[in-house]
Design a protein around this motif. Structure first.
Motif, PDB file in Angstrom:
ATOM      1  N   VAL A 166       0.851  -1.185   0.000  1.00  8.54           N
ATOM      2  CA  VAL A 166       0.000   0.000   0.000  1.00  8.54           C
ATOM      3  C   VAL A 166       0.894   1.245   0.000  1.00  8.54           C
ATOM      4  O   VAL A 166       1.828   1.351   0.789  1.00  8.54           O
ATOM      5  N   GLY A 167       0.616   2.150  -0.925  1.00 12.11           N
ATOM      6  CA  GLY A 167       1.413   3.369  -1.009  1.00 12.11           C
ATOM      7  C   GLY A 167       2.563   3.276  -1.988  1.00 12.11           C
ATOM      8  O   GLY A 167       3.183   4.290  -2.332  1.00 12.11           O
ATOM      9  N   ALA A 168       2.868   2.058  -2.453  1.00 15.16           N
ATOM     10  CA  ALA A 168       3.962   1.895  -3.408  1.00 15.16           C
ATOM     11  C   ALA A 168       3.533   2.438  -4.769  1.00 15.16           C
ATOM     12  O   ALA A 168       2.358   2.411  -5.128  1.00 15.16           O
ATOM     13  N   LYS A 169       4.496   2.918  -5.527  1.00 14.10           N
ATOM     14  CA  LYS A 169       4.205   3.467  -6.846  1.00 14.10           C
ATOM     15  C   LYS A 169       3.773   2.349  -7.775  1.00 14.10           C
ATOM     16  O   LYS A 169       4.474   1.358  -7.940  1.00 14.10           O
ATOM     17  N   SER A 170       2.606   2.502  -8.382  1.00 15.26           N
ATOM     18  CA  SER A 170       2.092   1.483  -9.289  1.00 15.26           C
ATOM     19  C   SER A 170       2.963   1.405 -10.534  1.00 15.26           C
ATOM     20  O   SER A 170       3.385   2.419 -11.072  1.00 15.26           O
ATOM     21  N   ARG A 171       3.211   0.196 -11.004  1.00 16.82           N
ATOM     22  CA  ARG A 171       3.989   0.022 -12.223  1.00 16.82           C
ATOM     23  C   ARG A 171       3.667  -1.338 -12.826  1.00 16.82           C
ATOM     24  O   ARG A 171       3.267  -2.256 -12.140  1.00 16.82           O
ATOM     25  N   ASN A 172       3.859  -1.418 -14.124  1.00 21.09           N
ATOM     26  CA  ASN A 172       3.652  -2.676 -14.831  1.00 21.09           C
ATOM     27  C   ASN A 172       4.874  -3.555 -14.610  1.00 21.09           C
ATOM     28  O   ASN A 172       5.994  -3.138 -14.886  1.00 21.09           O
ATOM     29  N   PHE A 173       4.677  -4.791 -14.092  1.00 23.98           N
ATOM     30  CA  PHE A 173       5.822  -5.627 -13.788  1.00 23.98           C
ATOM     31  C   PHE A 173       6.384  -6.308 -15.026  1.00 23.98           C
ATOM     32  O   PHE A 173       7.419  -6.955 -14.965  1.00 23.98           O
ATOM     33  N   MET A 174       5.725  -6.154 -16.186  1.00 20.21           N
ATOM     34  CA  MET A 174       6.243  -6.721 -17.419  1.00 20.21           C
ATOM     35  C   MET A 174       7.096  -5.677 -18.139  1.00 20.21           C
ATOM     36  O   MET A 174       6.757  -4.493 -18.155  1.00 20.21           O
ATOM     37  N   PRO A 175       8.209  -6.100 -18.757  1.00 23.73           N
ATOM     38  CA  PRO A 175       9.058  -5.143 -19.469  1.00 23.73           C
ATOM     39  C   PRO A 175       8.406  -4.604 -20.739  1.00 23.73           C
ATOM     40  O   PRO A 175       8.847  -3.621 -21.309  1.00 23.73           O
ATOM     41  N   ILE A 176       7.363  -5.280 -21.213  1.00 24.95           N
ATOM     42  CA  ILE A 176       6.635  -4.843 -22.400  1.00 24.95           C
ATOM     43  C   ILE A 176       5.180  -5.263 -22.227  1.00 24.95           C
ATOM     44  O   ILE A 176       4.895  -6.249 -21.554  1.00 24.95           O
ATOM     45  N   GLN A 177       4.252  -4.482 -22.779  1.00 24.25           N
ATOM     46  CA  GLN A 177       2.841  -4.850 -22.667  1.00 24.25           C
ATOM     47  C   GLN A 177       2.594  -6.132 -23.456  1.00 24.25           C
ATOM     48  O   GLN A 177       2.857  -6.202 -24.658  1.00 24.25           O
ATOM     49  N   LEU A 178       2.137  -7.173 -22.776  1.00 27.58           N
ATOM     50  CA  LEU A 178       1.935  -8.479 -23.397  1.00 27.58           C
ATOM     51  C   LEU A 178       0.447  -8.805 -23.420  1.00 27.58           C
ATOM     52  O   LEU A 178      -0.209  -8.859 -22.381  1.00 27.58           O
ATOM     53  N   VAL A 179      -0.081  -9.008 -24.620  1.00 25.80           N
ATOM     54  CA  VAL A 179      -1.510  -9.265 -24.800  1.00 25.80           C
ATOM     55  C   VAL A 179      -1.697 -10.606 -25.502  1.00 25.80           C
ATOM     56  O   VAL A 179      -0.945 -10.946 -26.419  1.00 25.80           O
ATOM     57  N   PHE A 180      -2.684 -11.372 -25.066  1.00 23.09           N
ATOM     58  CA  PHE A 180      -3.013 -12.644 -25.714  1.00 23.09           C
ATOM     59  C   PHE A 180      -4.364 -12.496 -26.413  1.00 23.09           C
ATOM     60  O   PHE A 180      -5.349 -12.098 -25.786  1.00 23.09           O
ATOM     61  N   GLY A 181      -4.370 -12.798 -27.700  1.00 22.46           N
ATOM     62  CA  GLY A 181      -5.584 -12.665 -28.486  1.00 22.46           C
ATOM     63  C   GLY A 181      -5.996 -13.979 -29.114  1.00 22.46           C
ATOM     64  O   GLY A 181      -5.489 -15.048 -28.766  1.00 22.46           O
ATOM     65  N   THR A 182      -6.911 -13.914 -30.075  1.00 19.09           N
ATOM     66  CA  THR A 182      -7.466 -15.104 -30.718  1.00 19.09           C
ATOM     67  C   THR A 182      -7.118 -15.124 -32.207  1.00 19.09           C
ATOM     68  O   THR A 182      -6.659 -14.132 -32.777  1.00 19.09           O
ATOM     69  N   GLU A 183      -7.353 -16.275 -32.837  1.00 15.88           N
ATOM     70  CA  GLU A 183      -7.121 -16.399 -34.277  1.00 15.88           C
ATOM     71  C   GLU A 183      -8.052 -15.467 -35.040  1.00 15.88           C
ATOM     72  O   GLU A 183      -7.676 -14.902 -36.073  1.00 15.88           O
ATOM     73  N   ASP A 184      -9.260 -15.273 -34.520  1.00 13.78           N
ATOM     74  CA  ASP A 184     -10.212 -14.364 -35.172  1.00 13.78           C
ATOM     75  C   ASP A 184      -9.672 -12.943 -35.187  1.00 13.78           C
ATOM     76  O   ASP A 184      -9.817 -12.214 -36.174  1.00 13.78           O
ATOM     77  N   LEU A 185      -9.035 -12.536 -34.085  1.00 14.20           N
ATOM     78  CA  LEU A 185      -8.435 -11.204 -34.019  1.00 14.20           C
ATOM     79  C   LEU A 185      -7.343 -11.081 -35.078  1.00 14.20           C
ATOM     80  O   LEU A 185      -7.275 -10.082 -35.808  1.00 14.20           O
ATOM     81  N   ALA A 186      -6.488 -12.098 -35.171  1.00 16.88           N
ATOM     82  CA  ALA A 186      -5.393 -12.072 -36.138  1.00 16.88           C
ATOM     83  C   ALA A 186      -5.927 -12.016 -37.568  1.00 16.88           C
ATOM     84  O   ALA A 186      -5.397 -11.283 -38.418  1.00 16.88           O
ATOM     85  N   ASN A 187      -6.977 -12.770 -37.856  1.00 10.89           N
ATOM     86  CA  ASN A 187      -7.544 -12.775 -39.208  1.00 10.89           C
ATOM     87  C   ASN A 187      -8.104 -11.412 -39.587  1.00 10.89           C
ATOM     88  O   ASN A 187      -8.029 -10.996 -40.753  1.00 10.89           O
ATOM     89  N   ASN A 188      -8.669 -10.710 -38.622  1.00 13.82           N
ATOM     90  CA  ASN A 188      -9.181  -9.367 -38.908  1.00 13.82           C
ATOM     91  C   ASN A 188      -8.049  -8.361 -39.085  1.00 13.82           C
ATOM     92  O   ASN A 188      -8.180  -7.403 -39.847  1.00 13.82           O
ATOM     93  N   ILE A 189      -6.945  -8.583 -38.383  1.00 14.08           N
ATOM     94  CA  ILE A 189      -5.779  -7.722 -38.565  1.00 14.08           C
ATOM     95  C   ILE A 189      -5.206  -7.910 -39.969  1.00 14.08           C
ATOM     96  O   ILE A 189      -4.776  -6.963 -40.631  1.00 14.08           O
ATOM     97  N   LEU A 190      -5.222  -9.167 -40.461  1.00 12.18           N
ATOM     98  CA  LEU A 190      -4.644  -9.494 -41.769  1.00 12.18           C
ATOM     99  C   LEU A 190      -5.640  -9.312 -42.918  1.00 12.18           C
ATOM    100  O   LEU A 190      -5.290  -9.513 -44.083  1.00 12.18           O
ATOM    101  N   LYS A 191      -6.850  -8.927 -42.592  1.00 10.10           N
ATOM    102  CA  LYS A 191      -7.935  -8.886 -43.579  1.00 10.10           C
ATOM    103  C   LYS A 191      -7.577  -8.073 -44.818  1.00 10.10           C
ATOM    104  O   LYS A 191      -7.816  -8.499 -45.956  1.00 10.10           O
ATOM    105  N   GLU A 192      -6.994  -6.897 -44.631  1.00  7.91           N
ATOM    106  CA  GLU A 192      -6.696  -6.017 -45.775  1.00  7.91           C
ATOM    107  C   GLU A 192      -5.608  -6.609 -46.677  1.00  7.91           C
ATOM    108  O   GLU A 192      -5.477  -6.217 -47.832  1.00  7.91           O
ATOM    109  N   SER A 193      -4.825  -7.571 -46.139  1.00 10.70           N
ATOM    110  CA  SER A 193      -3.775  -8.198 -46.948  1.00 10.70           C
ATOM    111  C   SER A 193      -4.329  -9.305 -47.827  1.00 10.70           C
ATOM    112  O   SER A 193      -3.634  -9.824 -48.704  1.00 10.70           O
ATOM    113  N   GLY A 194      -5.590  -9.691 -47.580  1.00  8.70           N
ATOM    114  CA  GLY A 194      -6.221 -10.759 -48.343  1.00  8.70           C
ATOM    115  C   GLY A 194      -5.805 -12.134 -47.865  1.00  8.70           C
ATOM    116  O   GLY A 194      -6.075 -13.140 -48.537  1.00  8.70           O
ATOM    117  N   LYS A 195      -5.134 -12.216 -46.700  1.00  5.53           N
ATOM    118  CA  LYS A 195      -4.683 -13.502 -46.171  1.00  5.53           C
ATOM    119  C   LYS A 195      -5.304 -13.779 -44.810  1.00  5.53           C
ATOM    120  O   LYS A 195      -5.832 -12.874 -44.158  1.00  5.53           O
TER     121      LYS A 195
END
Length: 254
Positions: A222-251
């Motif tokens: 309590v009172g400690a400075k809040s910080r992210n304990f990961m050296p980089i923001q790490l997110v886990f997503g789904t195949e559906d998310l990846a397919n929508n990211i790649l949608k404009e590439s046609g793949k």
């Protein structure tokens, strides 16, 4: 002369303490360690996770206290215990989402089936351009490099779990390999790393184990400075998310 005598006394005291500790250590046997470990790790303790009402927490604490008393150790706090106020920070998945905004003015896409590692007590929003980097893997022997020619600095990098070798051998994801990929993205200046399951390995066991770990949250004083304990923001997503990211590439991810 006075300081010289004090110095000699100090050396004698230190030597005595070290000798006493060495003698105590020499009495520890394999059976002693096994007995302590089997008791503390037994099903009877019902786990000892923080932020729970599991009775194993109190039982373990009192067991350790009894061992300290048995060894004749003096308590460093009140009755061998020290109360510490801590705060628990857990992600709110109901309000967590990944939003894609097309640069050509196309339809937006929102995916709420994601989770993130780390986090602070404040709500945060991460924004940036996206780069897809295959497995995000670099093989030091073969020089195979998924990020060769890609500018990942200040980008949100999307990669698949596992790597080329694991995929060819049909093996499961490996935590040490995923950590190396995270380190590589961090060294390249990536803003965030989004991992999605390799479509040729649909077994969700690895991702689900990470999700279970991440849902436990983090603890800080309590009172400690809040910080992210990961050296980089790490997110886990789904195949559906990846397919929508790649949608404009046609793949697709596959």
């Amino acid at each position: 002369m006075k300081s010289k005598i004090s110095l000699i006394v100090l050396f004698v005291v230190i030597a005595s303490v070290v000798f006493a500790q060495k003698k105590e250590v020499e009495t520890i046997t394999e059976n002693d360690l096994k007995a302590h470990l089997e008791f503390v790790a037994s099903d009877f303790m019902m786990g000892r996770d923080f932020n729970t009402l599991t009775p194993g927490l109190e039982i373990t604490a009192n067991y350790l206290k009894a061992q300290c008393m048995k060894m004749g150790l003096k308590p460093g706090g009140e009755d061998y215990f020290q109360a510490v106020d801590m705060v628990s920070i857990k992600p709110d998945y109901r309000k967590t989402y990944f939003k894609l905004v097309a640069k050509n003015g196309g339809d937006n896409y929102i995916n709420k089936n994601i989770f993130s590692m780390g986090g602070t007590s404040e709500n945060s929003m991460l924004e940036g351009d996206i780069v897809f980097a295959g497995y995000g893997w670099y093989n030091e022997e073969t020089k195979y490099n998924d990020t060769e020619g890609l500018n990942i600095k200040d980008k949100i990098v999307v990669i698949m779990t596992r790597n080329l070798e694991l995929a060819k051998d049909g093996k499961e994801a490996d935590t040490s390999i995923e950590m190396k990929k995270m380190q590589k993205a961090m060294m390249g200046g990536a803003k965030a790393l989004v991992m999605v399951p390799d479509p040729t390995n649909p077994n969700p066991e690895f991702v689900e184990s990470v999700r279970k770990y991440a849902s436990g949250g983090t603890f800080s004083l309590v009172g400690a400075k809040s910080r992210n304990f990961m050296p980089i923001q790490l997110v886990f997503g789904t195949e559906d998310l990846a397919n929508n990211i790649l949608k404009e590439s046609g793949k697709t991810l596959a």
